[in-house]
Design a protein around this motif. Structure first.
Motif, short mmCIF file in Angstrom:
data_model
loop_
_atom_site.label_atom_id
_atom_site.label_comp_id
_atom_site.label_asym_id
_atom_site.label_seq_id
_atom_site.Cartn_x
_atom_site.Cartn_y
_atom_site.Cartn_z
N ALA A 405 -5.98 -6.57 -7.38
CA ALA A 405 -5.97 -5.54 -6.34
C ALA A 405 -5.95 -4.15 -6.98
O ALA A 405 -5.33 -3.94 -8.02
CB ALA A 405 -4.75 -5.71 -5.44
N VAL A 406 -6.60 -3.20 -6.31
CA VAL A 406 -6.58 -1.80 -6.72
C VAL A 406 -6.60 -0.95 -5.46
O VAL A 406 -7.24 -1.29 -4.47
CB VAL A 406 -7.76 -1.46 -7.66
CG1 VAL A 406 -9.10 -1.71 -7.00
CG2 VAL A 406 -7.66 -0.04 -8.19
N GLU A 407 -5.85 0.16 -5.48
CA GLU A 407 -5.77 1.06 -4.34
C GLU A 407 -5.58 2.49 -4.86
O GLU A 407 -4.88 2.72 -5.84
CB GLU A 407 -4.59 0.67 -3.43
CG GLU A 407 -4.41 1.51 -2.20
CD GLU A 407 -5.39 1.18 -1.08
OE1 GLU A 407 -6.47 0.65 -1.39
OE2 GLU A 407 -5.06 1.43 0.09
N ILE A 408 -6.22 3.44 -4.19
CA ILE A 408 -6.18 4.85 -4.58
C ILE A 408 -5.38 5.62 -3.53
O ILE A 408 -5.56 5.40 -2.33
CB ILE A 408 -7.60 5.43 -4.68
CG1 ILE A 408 -8.52 4.52 -5.50
CG2 ILE A 408 -7.58 6.83 -5.29
CD1 ILE A 408 -9.99 4.84 -5.35
N ASP A 409 -4.50 6.50 -3.97
CA ASP A 409 -3.78 7.36 -3.04
C ASP A 409 -4.78 8.27 -2.34
O ASP A 409 -5.50 9.02 -2.99
CB ASP A 409 -2.75 8.20 -3.80
CG ASP A 409 -1.82 8.98 -2.88
OD1 ASP A 409 -2.31 9.50 -1.84
OD2 ASP A 409 -0.64 9.11 -3.19
N HIS A 412 -4.27 11.92 -3.32
CA HIS A 412 -4.18 12.26 -4.74
C HIS A 412 -5.04 11.28 -5.54
O HIS A 412 -4.55 10.22 -5.95
CB HIS A 412 -2.73 12.20 -5.22
CG HIS A 412 -1.79 13.07 -4.46
ND1 HIS A 412 -1.70 14.42 -4.66
CD2 HIS A 412 -0.91 12.77 -3.45
CE1 HIS A 412 -0.79 14.93 -3.84
NE2 HIS A 412 -0.30 13.95 -3.10
N PRO A 413 -6.31 11.59 -5.79
CA PRO A 413 -7.18 10.63 -6.47
C PRO A 413 -6.76 10.30 -7.88
O PRO A 413 -7.20 9.30 -8.44
CB PRO A 413 -8.54 11.33 -6.45
CG PRO A 413 -8.21 12.79 -6.35
CD PRO A 413 -6.99 12.87 -5.50
N GLU A 414 -5.86 11.11 -8.45
CA GLU A 414 -5.38 10.82 -9.79
C GLU A 414 -4.32 9.72 -9.79
O GLU A 414 -3.95 9.21 -10.85
CB GLU A 414 -4.83 12.08 -10.46
CG GLU A 414 -3.49 12.58 -9.93
CD GLU A 414 -3.60 13.38 -8.62
OE1 GLU A 414 -2.57 13.92 -8.18
OE2 GLU A 414 -4.72 13.45 -8.06
N ILE A 415 -3.81 9.35 -8.60
CA ILE A 415 -2.78 8.32 -8.50
C ILE A 415 -3.45 7.03 -8.03
O ILE A 415 -3.99 6.96 -6.92
CB ILE A 415 -1.66 8.73 -7.53
CG1 ILE A 415 -0.99 10.02 -8.03
CG2 ILE A 415 -0.63 7.61 -7.40
CD1 ILE A 415 0.06 10.56 -7.09
N VAL A 416 -3.42 6.03 -8.88
CA VAL A 416 -4.08 4.76 -8.62
C VAL A 416 -3.06 3.65 -8.84
O VAL A 416 -2.27 3.70 -9.79
CB VAL A 416 -5.30 4.57 -9.55
CG1 VAL A 416 -6.05 3.28 -9.18
CG2 VAL A 416 -6.24 5.76 -9.48
N TYR A 417 -3.09 2.65 -7.98
CA TYR A 417 -2.21 1.49 -8.10
C TYR A 417 -3.06 0.25 -8.37
O TYR A 417 -4.17 0.11 -7.85
CB TYR A 417 -1.42 1.27 -6.80
CG TYR A 417 -0.64 2.46 -6.35
CD1 TYR A 417 0.65 2.71 -6.81
CD2 TYR A 417 -1.20 3.38 -5.45
CE1 TYR A 417 1.37 3.82 -6.40
CE2 TYR A 417 -0.49 4.49 -5.02
CZ TYR A 417 0.79 4.71 -5.49
OH TYR A 417 1.51 5.81 -5.08
N VAL A 418 -2.52 -0.63 -9.20
CA VAL A 418 -3.23 -1.87 -9.50
C VAL A 418 -2.22 -3.02 -9.48
O VAL A 418 -1.06 -2.86 -9.87
CB VAL A 418 -3.97 -1.78 -10.86
CG1 VAL A 418 -2.99 -1.70 -12.02
CG2 VAL A 418 -4.92 -2.95 -11.05
N GLY A 419 -2.66 -4.17 -8.98
CA GLY A 419 -1.79 -5.34 -8.90
C GLY A 419 -2.37 -6.50 -9.68
O GLY A 419 -3.58 -6.76 -9.63
N ASN A 420 -1.50 -7.21 -10.42
CA ASN A 420 -1.93 -8.37 -11.21
C ASN A 420 -0.92 -9.49 -11.07
O ASN A 420 -0.09 -9.48 -10.15
CB ASN A 420 -2.18 -7.98 -12.66
CG ASN A 420 -0.93 -7.42 -13.35
OD1 ASN A 420 0.20 -7.67 -12.93
ND2 ASN A 420 -1.13 -6.63 -14.39
N ASP A 421 -0.97 -10.46 -11.96
CA ASP A 421 -0.09 -11.62 -11.86
C ASP A 421 1.37 -11.33 -12.20
O ASP A 421 2.23 -12.21 -12.05
CB ASP A 421 -0.59 -12.75 -12.76
CG ASP A 421 -1.74 -13.52 -12.13
OD1 ASP A 421 -2.25 -13.08 -11.09
OD2 ASP A 421 -2.13 -14.56 -12.69
N LEU A 422 1.67 -10.10 -12.65
CA LEU A 422 3.06 -9.70 -12.91
C LEU A 422 3.63 -8.83 -11.81
O LEU A 422 4.82 -8.86 -11.53
CB LEU A 422 3.15 -8.94 -14.24
CG LEU A 422 3.32 -9.75 -15.51
CD1 LEU A 422 3.38 -8.81 -16.71
CD2 LEU A 422 4.57 -10.61 -15.46
#
Length: 575
Positions: A405-409, A412-422
């Motif tokens: 998963a990936v999501e952008i604020d 604030h395009p400089e703030i990005v979230y990513v989700g993995n198996d952890l």
């Protein structure tokens, strides 16, 4: 002789079968053995031996495993009475004559829809969820038996005459990708669950259950939170105009050569919410809320027979969209349209041949797009600032783990979230560097990420731990580097860093008082494979090196036992 030598069990068992066998014995008859046997697609019944396995007799051919012999069935026998036998597969069956004469005791299709209260009835007394994997008798009460299913834990207190759920507060549902959250109210979100329907959040911990089966992608109208879209397997789409009370089939067509993923993607245009794109091996477009559909790309598949797996659309135009194709028959690929689907460009370029698990487009610029990939041994996160014409690997600081998963604020395009198996990671520089963003949630596999604008939260859909939310990162002063939160049980707090493990990883914990401790590294079955330390330690903070040494790649747990309490932290080794 405790496993030093083994004897092949004797005659009477079927030969030439491919499937699964589960065995149980009882102290009520020590020479008796029961075996539940099944082919991949069908149950074979219960076999019983009265001579410790030398010879066998089939005591019932009842097909309680039905079409899931490869997945879910078992047999258990009462510790007090060898004639009382339970078998499970799709439903629960009981015999009072040593395995013969099975009678069905539960019926999966009786489950309640709507909003069952947490801890309240999930169906009538004859209901237990489908897909049974195991059962266990209470150690002292022969009438109490627990059943493990795809819908959690169920129990009988009267020897199998009636059943009840034990799942109030048991946060273990498994979300798929395609989670959605309302743009107009914080009290509306929606997502699909493995074998537990589609669920709708309406402001309380009790989510509304709708549609049934396996739930997958979902969508909520940007200004009307009662206009919802849901899905069950292979892109069977439904629409509700009244918050889920009624549903209408709005599935796109399926041409003869179309191939759909089990969890097939679709997206709703935020700027023109009458427009949807939905993906099989062909991508379809609707301009009237799903009432009718047209095949895009001149009616041709995007890359042969591969099915669509991920999808994203511009916030400002229904004409710009991206789709990721799963590598089933040929290599994985990413495609882009800038003309509403009339044509699609292959913008795969240097991207890896792995499952393209998620795509995200920034609200302010449809050319700023991120792509995540599953698998091991290749990069997992890429960024493009020109609509996919060029891609940059920005995942060097992230662990080599399947990334979902990936999501952008949006602000604030400089703030990005990513989700993995952890868990979840955050970047405050557009993806150039990453830090853990774990606080408030366990180590868990992330399925999807969505920003909830009305309340400024990041919502995290997980595969096995339900949904979490937390405040978005505050660019004016939140300290991200301190966010690698410990996992806590009672007064114990346990942290492992760096995680995934590498030389130099440390286990840190605090003790409220002097006590004896045992700190261990265990495999996923709970078996200790390495003792890190044992003995008496004073109150205060403690740190111990955790050297992965010769570990095989995989998931492990660091377990701390101290003062009558335990804490555990999930760790991964990927080297």
């Amino acid at each position: 002789d405790r496993g030093i030598t083994w004897t092949l069990l004797g005659g009477g068992l079927p030969t030439g079968w491919t499937g699964k066998t589960l065995i149980d014995v009882t102290p009520a008859a020590p020479d008796m053995v029961f075996a539940s046997m099944a082919h991949v697609g069908s149950g074979l019944g219960i076999y019983r031996s009265t001579d410790r396995g030398d010879t066998w007799t089939r005591v019932t051919s009842t097909n309680y495993a039905q079409y899931q012999g490869w997945f879910s069935h078992y047999v258990i026998v009462s510790p007090w009475d060898a004639n009382e036998v339970f078998a499970g597969g799709i439903d629960i069956w009981r015999s009072l004559s040593g395995g013969s004469g099975l009678s069905q005791r539960s019926y999966w299709y009786l489950w309640y829809f709507g909003t069952p209260p947490a801890g309240g009835p999930e169906g009538p007394a004859a209901y237990a969820h489908a897909d049974h994997h195991y059962a266990m008798y209470h150690p002292t009460d022969p009438d109490v038996i627990y059943f493990a299913t795809d819908g959690g834990v169920f129990r009988t207190t009267d020897g199998g005459d009636t059943f009840e759920g034990c799942n109030g507060g048991y946060q273990s549902v498994q979300f798929y990708n395609g989670f959605s959250t309302s743009m107009s109210t914080a009290e509306k979100a929606m997502g699909g669950l493995q074998d537990n329907a589609t669920v709708i959040y309406e402001g309380s911990i009790e989510w509304r259950r709708e549609i049934g089966g396996d739930g997958f992608w979902s969508a909520i109208h940007p200004t009307d939170p009662d206009l919802l879209y849901g899905e069950y397997y292979y892109l069977n789409m439904l629409r509700s105009r009244n918050g889920g009370d009624n549903w209408t089939d709005v599935s796109p067509p399926e041409q003869g050569s179309d191939f759909s993923a089990f969890s097939a993607p679709y997206v709703l245009s935020p700027s023109h919410p009458t427009v949807l794109f939905a993906g099989r091996s062909r991508v379809y477009r609707s301009d009237n809320e799903g009432n009718s559909w047209t095949a895009t790309n001149g009616g041709d598949p995007l890359d042969g027979s591969n099915p669509a797996l991920s999808m994203a659309i511009s916030y400002h135009s229904p004409d710009t969209a991206y789709v990721g194709m799963a590598p089933i028959y040929t290599d994985a690929s990413i495609h882009r349209t800038r003309d509403g689907g009339a044509t699609w460009d292959d913008v795969t370029g240097p991207l890896p041949d792995r499952y393209p698990s998620d795509l995200a487009v920034w609200t302010g610029d449809a050319n700023r797009v991120y792509a995540t990939f599953s698998g091991f041994g290749t990069p997992h996160l890429f960024r493009s600032t020109d609509g996919g014409d060029n891609w940059e690997d920005i995942g060097a600081d992230l662990p080599d783990l399947p990334t979902s998963a990936v999501e952008i604020d949006p602000a604030h395009p400089e703030i990005v979230y990513v989700g993995n198996d952890l868990g979840v990671y955050v970047s405050i520089d557009g993806g150039d560097s990453w830090e853990p963003f774990f606080s408030g949630m366990p180590t868990t596999m992330v399925s999807d990420l969505k920003v909830s604008l009305p309340n400024g939260k990041l919502r995290v859909a997980t595969h096995g731990n339900g949904i979490y939310e937390r405040d978005l990162y505050d660019p004016t002063g939140q300290d991200v580097a301190s966010d690698e939160a410990p996992e806590r049980t009672g007064s114990l707090a346990l942290r492992v860093s760096p995680n995934p493990l590498r030389a130099g990883s440390q286990v840190r914990f605090s003790l409220p008082r002097k006590t004896s401790v045992r700190l261990s590294l265990c495999d996923v079955t709970g078996r200790e494979i390495q003792e890190i330390t044992r003995g008496s330690l004073p109150a205060g903070d403690h740190s111990f090196a955790l050297n992965p040494g010769t570990l095989a790649r995989g998931v492990y747990f660091v377990r701390l036992a101290a003062g009558g309490e335990t804490a555990a932290s999930r760790v991964v080794y990927t080297e």
